[in-house]
Structure formats: C-alpha cells, structure tokens
Design an enzyme around this catalytic site. Structure first.
Site, PDB file in Angstrom:
ATOM      1  N   HIS A   8      19.175  37.628  87.837  1.00 55.07           N
ATOM      2  CA  HIS A   8      20.084  38.757  87.616  1.00 55.07           C
ATOM      3  C   HIS A   8      19.627  39.736  86.542  1.00 55.07           C
ATOM      4  CE1 HIS A   8      22.278  35.149  88.957  1.00 55.07           C
ATOM      5  NE2 HIS A   8      22.699  35.971  89.882  1.00 55.07           N
ATOM      6  N   ARG A  47      21.433  45.288  89.970  1.00 52.47           N
ATOM      7  CA  ARG A  47      22.826  45.518  90.406  1.00 52.47           C
ATOM      8  C   ARG A  47      23.529  46.603  89.592  1.00 52.47           C
ATOM      9  NH1 ARG A  47      25.569  40.761  93.191  1.00 52.47           N
ATOM     10  NH2 ARG A  47      23.800  39.536  93.858  1.00 52.47           N
ATOM     11  N   GLY A  93      35.744  44.611  74.857  1.00 57.64           N
ATOM     12  CA  GLY A  93      36.456  44.911  76.093  1.00 57.64           C
ATOM     13  C   GLY A  93      37.874  45.351  75.856  1.00 57.64           C
ATOM     14  N   MET A 185      39.703  38.806  80.857  1.00 59.91           N
ATOM     15  CA  MET A 185      39.181  37.985  81.940  1.00 59.91           C
ATOM     16  C   MET A 185      37.794  37.370  81.694  1.00 59.91           C
ATOM     17  SD  MET A 185      40.619  40.276  85.135  1.00 59.91           S
ATOM     18  CE  MET A 185      40.909  38.897  86.228  1.00 59.91           C
ATOM     19  N   SER A 208      44.645  47.880  75.895  1.00 61.50           N
ATOM     20  CA  SER A 208      44.702  49.035  76.794  1.00 61.50           C
ATOM     21  C   SER A 208      46.097  49.213  77.369  1.00 61.50           C
ATOM     22  CB  SER A 208      43.704  48.875  77.935  1.00 61.50           C
ATOM     23  OG  SER A 208      43.968  47.681  78.643  1.00 61.50           O
ATOM     24  N   ASP A 209      46.855  48.129  77.391  1.00 63.61           N
ATOM     25  CA  ASP A 209      48.219  48.196  77.917  1.00 63.61           C
ATOM     26  C   ASP A 209      49.009  47.038  77.339  1.00 63.61           C
ATOM     27  OD1 ASP A 209      46.141  47.017  79.798  1.00 63.61           O
ATOM     28  OD2 ASP A 209      47.937  46.088  80.615  1.00 63.61           O
TER      29      ASP A 209
END
Ligand code: HPA
Length: 237
Positions: A8, A47, A93, A185, A208-209
């Site tokens: 990867h 990718r 994140g 996540m 973010s929320d």
C-alpha cells in the site's frame, strides 16, 4: 528491507521521517504539506493516499493520510511502524462530541480509545486490551496546548467506532454515561498497532459536531480549527 515497497506504500526505505502526522483525508495531507512544510516531497501516492516528507522549523517530518476507519489506519500505521521504521504517528482528525461540555472546534486528546471493533481479536489476549496513547506524546501535546493558551481542550477517552450511521439510537447515551468524550473511527486500531510494534501514537481530534446538542461546524470553521491542531501536532513532532 525486503518488504519495501509494501502493498500500500510505494516509498523507499528512509523516505519517511521518524514522526508521521496522519489526517484521514488525502487532500488534508496535501494541504498540510503545501501549507506547513518546507521542501515537501511526495513519497507515496498509491490509491491517492498522499504521503509527503519535508521539514518544519528545521525538523524532518512526514504527513500521510490514513483513509477512514480502523481497517484503513490499521494497514497504513502497521506498514509505517513495521516496515518504514516510523517511531511516532500522530493522528489529526475530527470527532463527534458525546460530552455536553465539548463545543465545536474544541480539541480532544485521546488518552484512551474504547471501541466496538474486533481489531484486538488478532492478538488472542485472554482478556480485554485497553488501547492507550503514548504518555510522552500526550504530555507534549498538553504542554503545547497550555502554551498556546487560547484553545479549549479535554483529555480522556475516545470511542473508535466501525459504524458512522449507527442503527442503535442509544449508542451515544451509553458511551456518554461512561465518560467517553467523543466518537471517531481510527484511534483504537492506531493505539493497538503502536502497542504491538513497540512504537508511539496519539490521536488529536477537533470536534466537528456535537451528537448531543446537534451543533455543527461550517467548513471554514473546520479549516481554521484544523490548522490549530496541525500546529500542535507539528510542535510535538
Ligand atoms: N461519528 C464518527 N466519526 C466522526 C463523527 C461521528 O459522528 N464526527 C466526526 N467524526
């Protein structure tokens, strides 16, 4: 090393710095490289998972995206730790707040990461593993936030979920009852890989929320709070 390149990552041995910042989004990785790093060189694009190495205040540092979810960050963090000799991965994140005390744009440092994932099953432990951050990175992040002074932050448990659209309406309330601060996540798998490889990891998330109050950030707000988080991560790199 014979396993380089990996399935990867197409980078060569030594292409990555000892510390890799890891946003979920490949475009964020590109943005960080272009905005914050000097002499950034693209070292991976398999990718479209952009990885760059450059310098920040003279320090060599890399940034590469993780993609979304534990299977994705599980692959990239393992390959970086195990095959590319990376020592520190700092996830940067977003997270959904489960605590009423967190407002959008606040920062959560994941001291631990609860999870609904079966990622730990592979280790065949005779019990439940508690995924935790590197104390050293966590302490540095706290110190950097204290020095900055103008950012609200909390240190505590994250909940790393395999499910974004959860069918079970009680999920938030149940984790909230256990004092869990926010849902994202990736952190739990990252912390488990760091433990397995004897390396260091930390997840820094901006809210973010808020799942309790329904408050949401605009994309402009996400961008500026994201920049605060990147500076903290670079400070401790
Ligand atoms: N769930 C999972 N991950 C997230 C969320 C959420 O509500 N918000 C930001 N990242």
């Amino acid at each position: 090393m014979s396993h380089i390149p990996t399935p990867h990552i197409e980078a060569k041995a030594g292409d990555f710095a000892k510390t890799v910042l890891m946003p979920g989004d490949p475009l964020r990785s590109k943005h960080i490289a272009e905005t914050f790093l000097e002499d950034a060189v693209l070292v991976n694009n398999v990718r479209g998972v952009n990885g760059y190495t450059g310098t920040w205040k003279g320090k060599r540092v890399s940034v590469m995206a993780s993609g979304m979810g534990m299977p994705a960050i599980g692959i990239y963090s393992y390959e970086l730790f195990h095959f590319y000799d990376v020592e520190n991965i700092i996830r940067i994140g977003t997270a959904g707040a489960m605590s009423q005390e967190l407002k959008i744009r606040d920062i959560v440092l994941g001291m631990g990461a609860c999870t609904d994932s079966d990622y730990a099953k592979q280790f065949q432990l005779p019990g439940t593993f508690a995924p935790i951050a590197s104390y050293e990175l966590l302490e540095k992040a706290v110190n950097a936030l204290k020095a900055k002074g103008n950012v609200n932050y909390k240190v505590g448990n994250l909940y790393s979920s395999d499910v974004f659209y959860n069918d079970n309406a009680r999920t938030t309330e149940l984790w909230q009852k256990m004092g869990v601060l926010a849902v994202e996540m990736e952190a739990a798998a990252l912390y488990m890989n760091a433990a397995r490889c004897g390396k260091n990891a930390l997840a820094i998330c901006t809210v973010s929320d808020n799942l309790v109050t329904g408050e949401k950030t605009t994309s402009a707000e996400r961008q500026s709070s994201f920049s605060d988080m990147v500076r903290i991560a670079l400070e401790i790199a």
